[in-house]
Design a protein around this motif. Structure first.
Motif, PDB file in Angstrom:
ATOM      1  N   GLU A  17       0.854  -1.184   0.000  1.00 46.82           N
ATOM      2  CA  GLU A  17       0.000   0.000   0.000  1.00 46.82           C
ATOM      3  C   GLU A  17       0.895   1.241   0.000  1.00 46.82           C
ATOM      4  OE1 GLU A  17      -3.984   0.696  -0.181  1.00 46.82           O
ATOM      5  OE2 GLU A  17      -3.668  -0.950   1.208  1.00 46.82           O
ATOM      6  N   GLY A  18       1.289   1.703  -1.200  1.00 49.95           N
ATOM      7  CA  GLY A  18       2.208   2.829  -1.295  1.00 49.95           C
ATOM      8  C   GLY A  18       1.671   4.094  -0.656  1.00 49.95           C
ATOM      9  N   CYS A  19       0.336   4.195  -0.549  1.00 52.17           N
ATOM     10  CA  CYS A  19      -0.258   5.416  -0.005  1.00 52.17           C
ATOM     11  C   CYS A  19      -0.261   5.432   1.524  1.00 52.17           C
ATOM     12  CB  CYS A  19      -1.668   5.613  -0.550  1.00 52.17           C
ATOM     13  SG  CYS A  19      -2.771   4.262  -0.141  1.00 52.17           S
ATOM     14  N   GLU A  20       0.283   4.367   2.138  1.00 52.29           N
ATOM     15  CA  GLU A  20       0.374   4.346   3.603  1.00 52.29           C
ATOM     16  C   GLU A  20       1.807   4.031   4.031  1.00 52.29           C
ATOM     17  OE1 GLU A  20      -2.322   1.413   5.076  1.00 52.29           O
ATOM     18  OE2 GLU A  20      -4.072   2.473   4.297  1.00 52.29           O
ATOM     19  N   THR A  21       2.163   4.417   5.263  1.00 50.82           N
ATOM     20  CA  THR A  21       3.477   4.026   5.764  1.00 50.82           C
ATOM     21  C   THR A  21       3.453   2.515   6.047  1.00 50.82           C
ATOM     22  OG1 THR A  21       2.727   4.619   7.953  1.00 50.82           O
ATOM     23  CG2 THR A  21       4.060   6.253   6.814  1.00 50.82           C
ATOM     24  N   PRO A  22       4.630   1.864   6.009  1.00 55.20           N
ATOM     25  CA  PRO A  22       4.651   0.405   6.210  1.00 55.20           C
ATOM     26  C   PRO A  22       4.089   0.016   7.572  1.00 55.20           C
ATOM     27  CG  PRO A  22       6.831   1.220   5.557  1.00 55.20           C
ATOM     28  CD  PRO A  22       5.975   2.414   5.778  1.00 55.20           C
ATOM     29  N   GLY A  23       3.456  -1.150   7.628  1.00 50.41           N
ATOM     30  CA  GLY A  23       2.860  -1.604   8.890  1.00 50.41           C
ATOM     31  C   GLY A  23       3.329  -2.999   9.258  1.00 50.41           C
ATOM     32  N   ARG A  24       2.774  -3.531  10.351  1.00 46.80           N
ATOM     33  CA  ARG A  24       3.207  -4.834  10.839  1.00 46.80           C
ATOM     34  C   ARG A  24       2.895  -5.963   9.873  1.00 46.80           C
ATOM     35  NH1 ARG A  24       0.877  -5.305  16.413  1.00 46.80           N
ATOM     36  NH2 ARG A  24       0.674  -7.449  15.753  1.00 46.80           N
ATOM     37  N   ILE A  31       4.894 -10.260   5.798  1.00 42.80           N
ATOM     38  CA  ILE A  31       5.019 -10.803   4.433  1.00 42.80           C
ATOM     39  C   ILE A  31       6.462 -10.728   3.945  1.00 42.80           C
ATOM     40  CG2 ILE A  31       4.283 -10.515   2.038  1.00 42.80           C
ATOM     41  CD1 ILE A  31       1.564  -9.684   3.053  1.00 42.80           C
ATOM     42  N   VAL A  32       7.146  -9.614   4.248  1.00 42.57           N
ATOM     43  CA  VAL A  32       8.548  -9.470   3.824  1.00 42.57           C
ATOM     44  C   VAL A  32       9.380 -10.619   4.409  1.00 42.57           C
ATOM     45  CG1 VAL A  32      10.650  -8.074   4.162  1.00 42.57           C
ATOM     46  CG2 VAL A  32       8.532  -6.988   3.399  1.00 42.57           C
ATOM     47  N   ASN A  33       9.157 -10.930   5.669  1.00 40.15           N
ATOM     48  CA  ASN A  33       9.926 -12.010   6.293  1.00 40.15           C
ATOM     49  C   ASN A  33       9.603 -13.366   5.687  1.00 40.15           C
ATOM     50  OD1 ASN A  33      11.444 -10.436   7.984  1.00 40.15           O
ATOM     51  ND2 ASN A  33       9.844 -10.359   9.551  1.00 40.15           N
ATOM     52  N   LEU A  34       8.351 -13.553   5.345  1.00 34.42           N
ATOM     53  CA  LEU A  34       7.934 -14.807   4.698  1.00 34.42           C
ATOM     54  C   LEU A  34       8.692 -14.972   3.372  1.00 34.42           C
ATOM     55  CD1 LEU A  34       5.485 -16.794   5.417  1.00 34.42           C
ATOM     56  CD2 LEU A  34       4.336 -15.717   3.501  1.00 34.42           C
ATOM     57  N   LEU A  35       8.829 -13.865   2.646  1.00 34.04           N
ATOM     58  CA  LEU A  35       9.471 -13.927   1.327  1.00 34.04           C
ATOM     59  C   LEU A  35      10.991 -14.007   1.409  1.00 34.04           C
ATOM     60  CD1 LEU A  35       7.341 -11.437  -0.789  1.00 34.04           C
ATOM     61  CD2 LEU A  35       7.153 -13.907  -0.604  1.00 34.04           C
ATOM     62  N   LYS A  61      10.279  10.337   0.898  1.00 36.03           N
ATOM     63  CA  LYS A  61      10.248   9.819   2.271  1.00 36.03           C
ATOM     64  C   LYS A  61       9.607   8.427   2.291  1.00 36.03           C
ATOM     65  CE  LYS A  61       7.547  10.967   6.061  1.00 36.03           C
ATOM     66  NZ  LYS A  61       6.292  11.556   5.979  1.00 36.03           N
ATOM     67  N   ARG A  62       8.510   8.271   1.544  1.00 34.97           N
ATOM     68  CA  ARG A  62       7.791   7.000   1.511  1.00 34.97           C
ATOM     69  C   ARG A  62       8.664   5.873   0.948  1.00 34.97           C
ATOM     70  NH1 ARG A  62       2.517   6.850   1.842  1.00 34.97           N
ATOM     71  NH2 ARG A  62       3.010   8.275   3.509  1.00 34.97           N
ATOM     72  N   ILE A  63       9.382   6.180  -0.134  1.00 38.56           N
ATOM     73  CA  ILE A  63      10.249   5.149  -0.733  1.00 38.56           C
ATOM     74  C   ILE A  63      11.323   4.737   0.277  1.00 38.56           C
ATOM     75  CG2 ILE A  63      11.934   4.671  -2.564  1.00 38.56           C
ATOM     76  CD1 ILE A  63      10.271   6.533  -4.384  1.00 38.56           C
ATOM     77  N   LYS A  64      11.859   5.726   0.989  1.00 35.77           N
ATOM     78  CA  LYS A  64      12.903   5.413   1.995  1.00 35.77           C
ATOM     79  C   LYS A  64      12.348   4.519   3.092  1.00 35.77           C
ATOM     80  CE  LYS A  64      16.077   9.282   1.484  1.00 35.77           C
ATOM     81  NZ  LYS A  64      16.282  10.681   1.881  1.00 35.77           N
ATOM     82  N   GLU A  65      11.104   4.799   3.525  1.00 31.07           N
ATOM     83  CA  GLU A  65      10.489   3.980   4.580  1.00 31.07           C
ATOM     84  C   GLU A  65      10.375   2.521   4.138  1.00 31.07           C
ATOM     85  OE1 GLU A  65       7.522   7.470   6.353  1.00 31.07           O
ATOM     86  OE2 GLU A  65       6.723   5.910   5.036  1.00 31.07           O
ATOM     87  N   TYR A  66       9.956   2.342   2.889  1.00 33.69           N
ATOM     88  CA  TYR A  66       9.801   0.967   2.396  1.00 33.69           C
ATOM     89  C   TYR A  66      11.156   0.307   2.158  1.00 33.69           C
ATOM     90  CZ  TYR A  66       4.767   0.868   2.317  1.00 33.69           C
ATOM     91  OH  TYR A  66       3.457   0.849   2.711  1.00 33.69           O
ATOM     92  N   ARG A  67      12.149   1.107   1.750  1.00 31.60           N
ATOM     93  CA  ARG A  67      13.494   0.536   1.569  1.00 31.60           C
ATOM     94  C   ARG A  67      14.009   0.025   2.923  1.00 31.60           C
ATOM     95  NH1 ARG A  67      15.519  -2.397  -1.610  1.00 31.60           N
ATOM     96  NH2 ARG A  67      15.437  -1.099  -3.453  1.00 31.60           N
ATOM     97  N   THR A  68      13.743   0.796   3.978  1.00 30.48           N
ATOM     98  CA  THR A  68      14.162   0.374   5.312  1.00 30.48           C
ATOM     99  C   THR A  68      13.437  -0.913   5.720  1.00 30.48           C
ATOM    100  OG1 THR A  68      14.448   2.680   5.889  1.00 30.48           O
ATOM    101  CG2 THR A  68      14.383   1.139   7.727  1.00 30.48           C
ATOM    102  N   LEU A  69      12.150  -0.972   5.453  1.00 31.73           N
ATOM    103  CA  LEU A  69      11.367  -2.168   5.791  1.00 31.73           C
ATOM    104  C   LEU A  69      11.939  -3.393   5.095  1.00 31.73           C
ATOM    105  CD1 LEU A  69       8.447  -3.408   6.814  1.00 31.73           C
ATOM    106  CD2 LEU A  69       7.934  -3.232   4.387  1.00 31.73           C
ATOM    107  N   TRP A  79      16.125  -6.252  -3.966  1.00 30.06           N
ATOM    108  CA  TRP A  79      14.721  -6.135  -4.370  1.00 30.06           C
ATOM    109  C   TRP A  79      14.461  -4.725  -4.912  1.00 30.06           C
ATOM    110  CZ3 TRP A  79      11.487  -8.713   0.171  1.00 30.06           C
ATOM    111  CH2 TRP A  79      11.881 -10.051   0.278  1.00 30.06           C
ATOM    112  N   LEU A  80      14.092  -4.641  -6.189  1.00 31.43           N
ATOM    113  CA  LEU A  80      13.799  -3.337  -6.794  1.00 31.43           C
ATOM    114  C   LEU A  80      12.441  -2.831  -6.292  1.00 31.43           C
ATOM    115  CD1 LEU A  80      14.825  -4.165 -10.462  1.00 31.43           C
ATOM    116  CD2 LEU A  80      16.077  -2.701  -8.854  1.00 31.43           C
ATOM    117  N   ILE A  81      12.325  -1.516  -6.216  1.00 31.26           N
ATOM    118  CA  ILE A  81      11.045  -0.919  -5.810  1.00 31.26           C
ATOM    119  C   ILE A  81      10.463  -0.122  -6.967  1.00 31.26           C
ATOM    120  CG2 ILE A  81       9.945   0.752  -4.261  1.00 31.26           C
ATOM    121  CD1 ILE A  81      11.851  -0.020  -2.080  1.00 31.26           C
TER     122      ILE A  81
END
Ligand code: GDP
Ligand code: MG
Length: 314
Positions: free
Chosen positions: A101-108, A113-117, A141-149, A155-157
């Motif tokens: 969900e790019g329109c939201e900050t990353p959540g739990r 799912i990231v760990n599963l993958l 800022k959003r892209i950076k948040e997801y890169r950190t997650l 993995w390309l974004i």
């Protein structure tokens, strides 16, 4: 066209799974990719029940998209089957599109799912969908948040809008390079591997999702009883036909049947009219649709019923 074409030099083909939480836009993306409505979508989570393969054939590659139900905590037997089938798909494809969900900050849920993958070795591409809803000032800022997650430079974004199609072409080009060299896996002129009956029943289910309250959608199933060509014109010699579709909508409780039918049948008429218009687009011709509503208590917990309705076991 024969099913297995000899490989052209440099041609690639393979399976691409869309994984992600419910409602992030996986089905909308698949429809955008193949340019046709093959997967139903709705603002209500957990729309996708059947495993659907959508096929995109380009000059460089044939991509077979596997649209999965969202990963979530199982509540019913149906829920468990959805999650199990998502996990199974991960092991059966060449590339994974992790749709977030790019329109939201990353959540739990995203971290889960990231760990599963991360336990897998196949290439993963991140799609930050609904980018049209992200304010320009927030984008970096959003892209950076997801890169950190993700914490993983392999993995390309990609930032996309499944609604407008923005970013989708570049994404397709990129995924194509991850597929193995190979021939067509499906005829090049088809966009879905589902029999027409499944597509038709999904269009009815979509209208139910769109028109009824929260409590109905998850206890509903649609079974196509008959599809036949019937004469349209009354004049002698007139050979034109329309497609008659007879379908049964299964619900779990009598009260749900009442809601679905509505006052004087108004709700069922609205559902039928909406589904009929969508079917006409799919079939490209006139459609007559008749809907019946039947109460089958606990169909979701009944393995026999689930199998009959096409929800795979295991
Ligand atoms: P799924 O559960 O992941 O398959 O999600 P759907 O494809 O059913 O989409 C859920 C909702 O999000 C629908 O109402 C879509 O119209 C909406 N949606 C999907 N992609 C986008 C997008 O790129 N932008 C916006 N604004 N809405 C989107
Ligand atoms: Mg979906």
């Amino acid at each position: 066209m024969s099913l297995f074409q000899p490989a052209r030099e440099g041609y690639r083909s393979g399976f691409v799974a869309l994984i992600g939480r419910p409602n992030v836009g996986k089905s909308t993306l698949v429809n955008k990719f193949v340019g046709e409505k093959v997967a139903i979508t709705s603002p209500v989570a957990q729309t996708t029940r059947n495993r659907l393969r959508a096929i995109l054939t380009t000059s460089k590659a044939q991509l077979v998209f596997v649209d999965t139900p969202g990963i979530h905590r199982p509540h019913h037997l149906l829920g468990e089957r959805l999650v199990a089938s998502s996990k199974k798909i991960i092991g059966e494809v060449d590339t994974i599109l992790l749709v977030l969900e790019g329109c939201e900050t990353p959540g739990r849920g995203d971290a889960f799912i990231v760990n599963l993958l991360k336990a897998q070795s196949i290439p993963v591409v991140i799609v930050l969908n609904k980018w049209d809803l992200v304010n320009e000032n927030d984008r970096i800022k959003r892209i950076k948040e997801y890169r950190t997650l993700v914490g993983n430079d392999d993995w390309l974004i990609f930032c996309c809008s499944a609604l407008s199609g923005h970013g989708c072409d570049g994404l397709i080009d990129q995924i194509s390079t991850f597929l193995p060299l190979g021939p067509y896996l499906y005829p090049s002129n088809i966009t879905s591997d589902q029999p027409e009956e499944i597509l038709l029943s999904e269009l009815i289910r979509e209208q139910i999702l769109l028109n009824t309250r929260e409590e109905i959608p998850h206890s509903v199933a649609v079974k196509i009883d008959r599809v036949e060509e019937v004469p349209l014109g009354k004049k002698k010699g007139d050979k034109s036909t329309r497609t008659a579709v007879l379908a049964t909508v299964l619900v779990e409780r009598k009260s749900q049947k009442g809601i679905l039918i509505g006052k004087g049948g108004a709700m069922l008429r609205m559902i039928g009219q909406g589904a009929r218009l969508q079917m006409q687009k799919l079939i490209d011709g006139p459609v007559y649709l008749e809907l019946f509503v039947k109460v089958v208590p606990n169909w979701r917990s009944n393995p026999g019923r689930l199998a009959e309705l096409g929800y795979e076991g295991k």
